[in-house]
Design an enzyme around this catalytic site. Structure first.
Site, PDB file in Angstrom:
ATOM      1  CG  ASP A 237      46.523  23.065  38.118  1.00  0.00           C
ATOM      2  OD1 ASP A 237      46.596  22.682  39.309  1.00  0.00           O
ATOM      3  OD2 ASP A 237      46.340  24.250  37.798  1.00  0.00           O
TER       4      ASP A 237
ATOM      5  CG  PHE B 209      41.040  27.540  38.188  1.00  0.00           C
ATOM      6  CD1 PHE B 209      39.978  27.542  39.073  1.00  0.00           C
ATOM      7  CD2 PHE B 209      41.997  28.536  38.304  1.00  0.00           C
ATOM      8  CE1 PHE B 209      39.878  28.511  40.065  1.00  0.00           C
ATOM      9  CE2 PHE B 209      41.902  29.509  39.287  1.00  0.00           C
ATOM     10  CZ  PHE B 209      40.832  29.496  40.165  1.00  0.00           C
TER      11      PHE B 209
ATOM     12  NE  ARG C 171      34.179  24.855  44.848  1.00  0.00           N
ATOM     13  CZ  ARG C 171      35.444  25.250  44.654  1.00  0.00           C
ATOM     14  NH1 ARG C 171      36.136  24.762  43.646  1.00  0.00           N
ATOM     15  NH2 ARG C 171      35.992  26.143  45.443  1.00  0.00           N
TER      16      ARG C 171
ATOM     17  CE1 TYR D  72      44.239  28.815  46.987  1.00  0.00           C
ATOM     18  CE2 TYR D  72      46.480  29.545  46.627  1.00  0.00           C
ATOM     19  CZ  TYR D  72      45.197  29.394  46.170  1.00  0.00           C
ATOM     20  OH  TYR D  72      44.860  29.799  44.912  1.00  0.00           O
ATOM     21  CE  LYS D  73      42.527  26.005  44.913  1.00  0.00           C
ATOM     22  NZ  LYS D  73      42.773  25.926  43.471  1.00  0.00           N
TER      23      LYS D  73
HETATM   24  C1  LIG Z   1      43.024  27.110  42.850  1.00  0.00           C
HETATM   25  C2  LIG Z   1      43.588  26.889  41.491  1.00  0.00           C
HETATM   26  C3  LIG Z   1      44.588  27.706  40.989  1.00  0.00           C
HETATM   27  C4  LIG Z   1      45.057  28.880  41.809  1.00  0.00           C
HETATM   28  O1  LIG Z   1      46.085  29.573  41.211  1.00  0.00           O
HETATM   29  P1  LIG Z   1      46.751  30.771  42.026  1.00  0.00           P
HETATM   30  O2  LIG Z   1      47.927  31.123  41.232  1.00  0.00           O
HETATM   31  O3  LIG Z   1      47.041  30.271  43.404  1.00  0.00           O
HETATM   32  O4  LIG Z   1      45.745  31.875  42.120  1.00  0.00           O
HETATM   33  C5  LIG Z   1      45.088  27.422  39.739  1.00  0.00           C
HETATM   34  N1  LIG Z   1      44.639  26.377  39.019  1.00  0.00           N
HETATM   35  C6  LIG Z   1      43.651  25.577  39.474  1.00  0.00           C
HETATM   36  C7  LIG Z   1      43.181  24.429  38.647  1.00  0.00           C
HETATM   37  C8  LIG Z   1      43.090  25.810  40.716  1.00  0.00           C
HETATM   38  O5  LIG Z   1      42.118  25.037  41.167  1.00  0.00           O
END
Ligand SMILES: *Cc1c(COP(=O)(O)O)cnc(C)c1O
Length: 441
Positions: A199, A130, A400, A224-225
């Site tokens: 992560d 990401f 997705r 939040y996911k």
């Molecule tokens: C959704 C996601 C993030 C989100 O990071 P934020 O700091 O909340 O914007 C980070 N890393 C991964 C792998 C994600 O899927």
């Protein structure tokens, strides 16, 4: 076997987790397949937030830091979340964002590596990680004069060696839904003396995770996911106890101090994971996150993460089978691995442009997703790599679909695929309104 709507309904009737859907406020007419991006609102959240605002804040004011348990909320939520990711009590806190928590743990890991000598000058990650993870690592590499090496998934173990400080990976890939073997990769890293940062943004609450069992070093994840904490919910951070009190993280704010209300001019880090807090915590947001975590506590009585994983795989298997049976001939291909051990809780499709498609509309991936959203089937689109990308295997544009077993049912899967079939068969996706881009995809 030809799958039918009745078959899907029978699966719902047998689903031991079906009552959990009642914990969520899903808008009528919506099939929500985007819980991997923003989870659904738990029914308890609005009242809980209202109570925090009107009573705890409005009436009790500053007393609530003690009387309402505001002060240790990051630790209490951490303890509630810990079993979902194989962490022990006192090992995890809910705080800040995923990006910020990554900065903290990656810094701490780099500090540990530096304390072992000057040789370890590389951070290894995946090219398809990401972007925020890569940007945070790039920033730290630049600041410390290190290099960030981005590799393909097949090249991860070959990239390890005595000059590597940290292997930083996302457990489930956000675009493809492919899942790494956390234990095997962590062991491979440790064999070279390399620390592993994981992560869990697309894992926590979606797939069973065993941080202790895998002997991971550090982990972070998103609130939040799949955890349904609400937009921008606090994230979480975990450090293995062998590192938590030993490492130094650079955001050494007063909430990570051993005695914040001693107001000393010098910093004395709190023991354990508490030192990964920085400043005053967002209590209203943490309270909303708690409502998301409470649903997982309710799920515990119905089989917990193991049962959720069984249902998640059944949902994604069904979706794949239905797409293959009912949408054949429209150029769709499966990007997510078929092997269960390599699959998260989402299914990603790609599409090859077909003879007869208007050329300027490309693969149609974006427009198909827009047409589905207009029909109440909410998934999302993730852009592929540019054709001239440095990647050995450029990623296609992705449709997705996230399957959150807490609130998605088997009949939902049937209807989602039926809408997809109609959008493709009718050419509806070619309409101009579905081919205009928005800021957030
Ligand atoms: C959704 C996601 C993030 C989100 O990071 P934020 O700091 O909340 O914007 C980070 N890393 C991964 C792998 C994600 O899927």
């Amino acid at each position: 076997m030809t799958l039918t709507l009745d078959h899907c309904r029978a699966l719902d009737a047998q689903d031991p987790l079906a009552p959990l859907r009642g914990h969520f406020q899903l808008p009528p007419g919506v099939i929500y397949l985007d819980g991997n991006s923003l989870g659904v609102l738990p029914k308890a959240t609005a009242a809980r937030v209202a109570d925090v605002v009107t009573r705890e804040w409005g009436t009790d004011l500053i007393k609530s830091w003690n009387s309402a348990g505001w002060f240790d909320l990051p630790q209490r939520l951490g303890d509630q979340l810990a079993p979902l990711v194989g962490a022990g009590p006192g090992e995890l806190v809910c705080t800040d964002s995923t990006s910020i928590n990554l900065f903290k743990v990656l810094s701490a890991a780099l500090n540990i590596a530096r304390s072992q000598g000057p040789a370890r000058r590389r951070i290894v990650s995946e090219r398809s990680n990401f972007p925020t993870d890569l940007y945070i690592a790039e920033g730290l590499a630049r600041e410390r004069g290190l290099t960030l090496d981005l590799v393909e998934p097949e090249g991860i173990t070959a990239a390890l060696g005595p000059d590597v400080a940290v292997l930083m990976l996302t457990h489930v890939n956000y675009r493809t839904g492919a899942m790494h073997d956390m234990a095997a990769l962590t062991a491979a890293a440790h064999a070279h003396g390399v620390l592993c940062v994981w992560d869990l943004a697309h894992s926590a609450g979606a797939v069973p995770v065993d941080l202790r069992g895998a002997d991971a070093d550090f982990a972070i994840g998103c609130g939040y996911k799949y955890l349904n904490g609400g937009p921008g919910a606090p994230a979480f951070v975990w450090a293995h106890p062998r590192h938590a009190s030993a490492g130094w993280q650079p955001l050494s704010g007063w909430w990570g101090h051993a005695a914040p209300f001693a107001f000393t001019p010098d910093y004395q880090p709190a023991p354990g994971i508490t030192r990964y807090l920085c400043g005053t915590q967002p209590i209203i947001s943490l309270s909303a996150l708690q409502c998301g975590l409470d649903v997982f506590s309710a799920a515990e009585a119905l089989g917990g993460m193991a049962a959720l994983r069984t249902k998640s795989l059944a949902l994604t298997d069904l979706f794949i089978a239905l797409v293959e049976q009912r949408c054949a001939g429209h150029g769709l291909g499966l990007v997510t691995p078929r092997a269960h051990a390599q699959r998260g809780s989402q299914v990603c499709l790609m599409r090859e442009a077909q003879a007869g498609d208007p050329r300027e509309l490309g693969t149609g991936a974006y427009a198909i997703v827009q047409a589905l959203i207009a029909r109440g089937v909410i998934g999302d689109f993730r852009k592929g790599d540019a054709p001239d990308s440095a990647s050995a295997a450029p990623m296609p544009d992705i449709l997705r679909f996230g399957f959150t077993p807490l609130y998605v049912g088997f009949e939902d899967v049937w209807h989602a695929v039926e809408h997809l079939r109609q959008v493709l068969a009718s050419g509806e996706w070619q309409r101009p309104e579905f081919n205009r881009s928005h800021a957030v995809t």
